[in-house]
Design an enzyme around this catalytic site. Structure first.
Site, short mmCIF file in Angstrom:
data_model
loop_
_atom_site.label_atom_id
_atom_site.label_comp_id
_atom_site.label_asym_id
_atom_site.label_seq_id
_atom_site.Cartn_x
_atom_site.Cartn_y
_atom_site.Cartn_z
N SER A 197 77.05 101.63 53.03
CA SER A 197 77.94 100.59 52.54
C SER A 197 78.98 100.29 53.60
O SER A 197 78.62 99.89 54.71
CB SER A 197 78.58 101.03 51.21
OG SER A 197 79.31 99.97 50.63
N THR A 198 80.28 100.50 53.33
CA THR A 198 81.32 100.17 54.30
C THR A 198 81.10 100.91 55.62
O THR A 198 81.02 102.13 55.65
CB THR A 198 82.70 100.54 53.73
OG1 THR A 198 82.88 99.88 52.48
CG2 THR A 198 83.81 100.13 54.68
N MET A 213 82.02 103.45 50.57
CA MET A 213 82.88 103.78 49.43
C MET A 213 82.02 104.15 48.22
O MET A 213 80.89 103.72 48.08
CB MET A 213 83.74 102.58 49.06
CG MET A 213 84.71 102.13 50.11
SD MET A 213 85.63 100.69 49.50
CE MET A 213 86.28 100.06 51.06
#
Length: 347
Positions: free
Chosen positions: A171-172, A291
């Site tokens: 993800s991030t 996250m």
């Protein structure tokens, strides 16, 4: 009460600046410290307002986001930059370039200004990303943070069987982590397929697949429903679609539009769980920076099936949320190992 997270908004749309500022100011743990219509204004103000997070548009007059980004990072090295742009293929490619230059995440915004207020998904996702980056600000300043390396995690041996499939969730910070990881793994992949679930909107995943193909030298594509899984190729889950693996000879990819899982589509958990069912002990799952907890239950299923799980380490993760969640001790997890990514360290 801790000091609120300091947020700067940089966008040429006065409507967007106003709406986003109201959203942020309504949150007790966030505050707006600057609103600017172009990159030059933001650079001139950045040193004095010391933002924790900069929301940075791509298309702006005077100085656009891509030009302003390295100058903002120089002025505020500890600030996390969240790129926002309308959802076009060009902007998807620019956003990926921005991640190379130091941005940590991106968000697609509505094309029409009148749609900003009426889209609760944009409101929710923007606040989730901003709050998440503020929460992890100690990652940049060196202070201890929740879920840091003080926790103890068990390390276990790999499965003795070589993997028939590698499944990766991120993800991030994921696009840069994926690029470094797959570039380093490329000589060893041979006939092993790689399936990637990266939290990304539509159009962005096609651009990501092309980029991963370029940096790794391996054929990479955005996955299609019913597609055969061929060894030695990379398949990226399409934005806004769940990618799973279906049993068969050979196995195939299924892409569906089911409900989001923990706000995510594609879901890392669904990909990992399907891989565990199809490949069992010959599954290798890798959880990269991001996250939240997506991938944690799927990692457990891979381990329960006798496969292996790798999680990115604290030091190289932009956000050590997903890897930490996947690595939390569980009696049934048989295979777990930390890994440090080659190349650039987390920043």
């Amino acid at each position: 009460m801790a000091n609120p997270g300091r947020v700067m908004i940089v966008d040429d749309s006065g409507v967007l600046r106003g709406v986003v500022a109201r959203w942020i100011e309504s949150e007790a743990d966030l505050e707006v410290v600057g609103r600017h219509a172009n990159g030059k204004q933001a650079i001139d103000a950045a040193v004095h307002c010391a933002p924790d997070v900069i929301i940075l548009d791509i298309d702006m007059p005077v100085m656009d986001g891509l030009e302003a980004l390295p100058l903002l990072k120089r002025a505020c090295p500890d600030a996390r930059v969240l790129m926002i742009s309308t959802q076009t293929r060009r902007n998807a490619e620019i956003s990926l370039k921005a991640l190379e230059l130091g941005a940590v995440d991106f968000l697609a915004k509505p094309e029409a200004q009148r749609d900003i207020v009426g889209l609760p998904e944009f409101h929710r996702e923007l606040l989730r990303k901003v709050r998440g980056l503020v929460r992890w600000r100690s990652r940049f300043t060196g202070h201890p943070r929740d879920g840091g390396p003080a926790q103890q995690f068990a390390r276990h041996a790999y499965s003795s069987r070589p993997p028939e499939a590698i499944v990766i969730g991120s993800s991030t910070g994921g696009p840069e982590a994926l690029s470094r990881l797959l570039k380093s793994l490329a000589p060893s992949l041979g006939r092993t397929p790689v399936l990637v679930a990266q939290h990304m909107p539509p159009l962005f995943t096609a651009a990501l697949a092309e980029r991963l193909g370029r940096v790794s030298g391996i054929e990479a594509t955005e996955a299609r429903d019913g597609q055969e899984i061929v060894g030695g190729r990379i398949y990226v889950a399409p934005g806004d679609g769940h990618m799973t693996i279906e049993q068969g000879a050979p196995p195939r990819i299924a892409v569906g539009q089911g409900p989001a899982v923990n706000f995510h589509r594609p879901s890392v958990n669904l990909l990992f769980e399907s891989a565990a069912r199809v490949f069992a002990t010959r599954t290798l799952g890798i959880v990269l920076t991001g996250m939240g907890t997506d991938g944690a239950t799927g990692a457990k299923q891979i381990a329960d099936a006798g496969g292996s799980v790798i999680a990115q380490d604290f030091g190289t993760s932009i956000v050590w949320g997903m890897p930490s969640a996947a690595a939390r001790p569980a009696p049934a997890r048989r295979s777990f190992l930390w890994t440090k990514l080659p190349g650039r360290q987390g920043n």
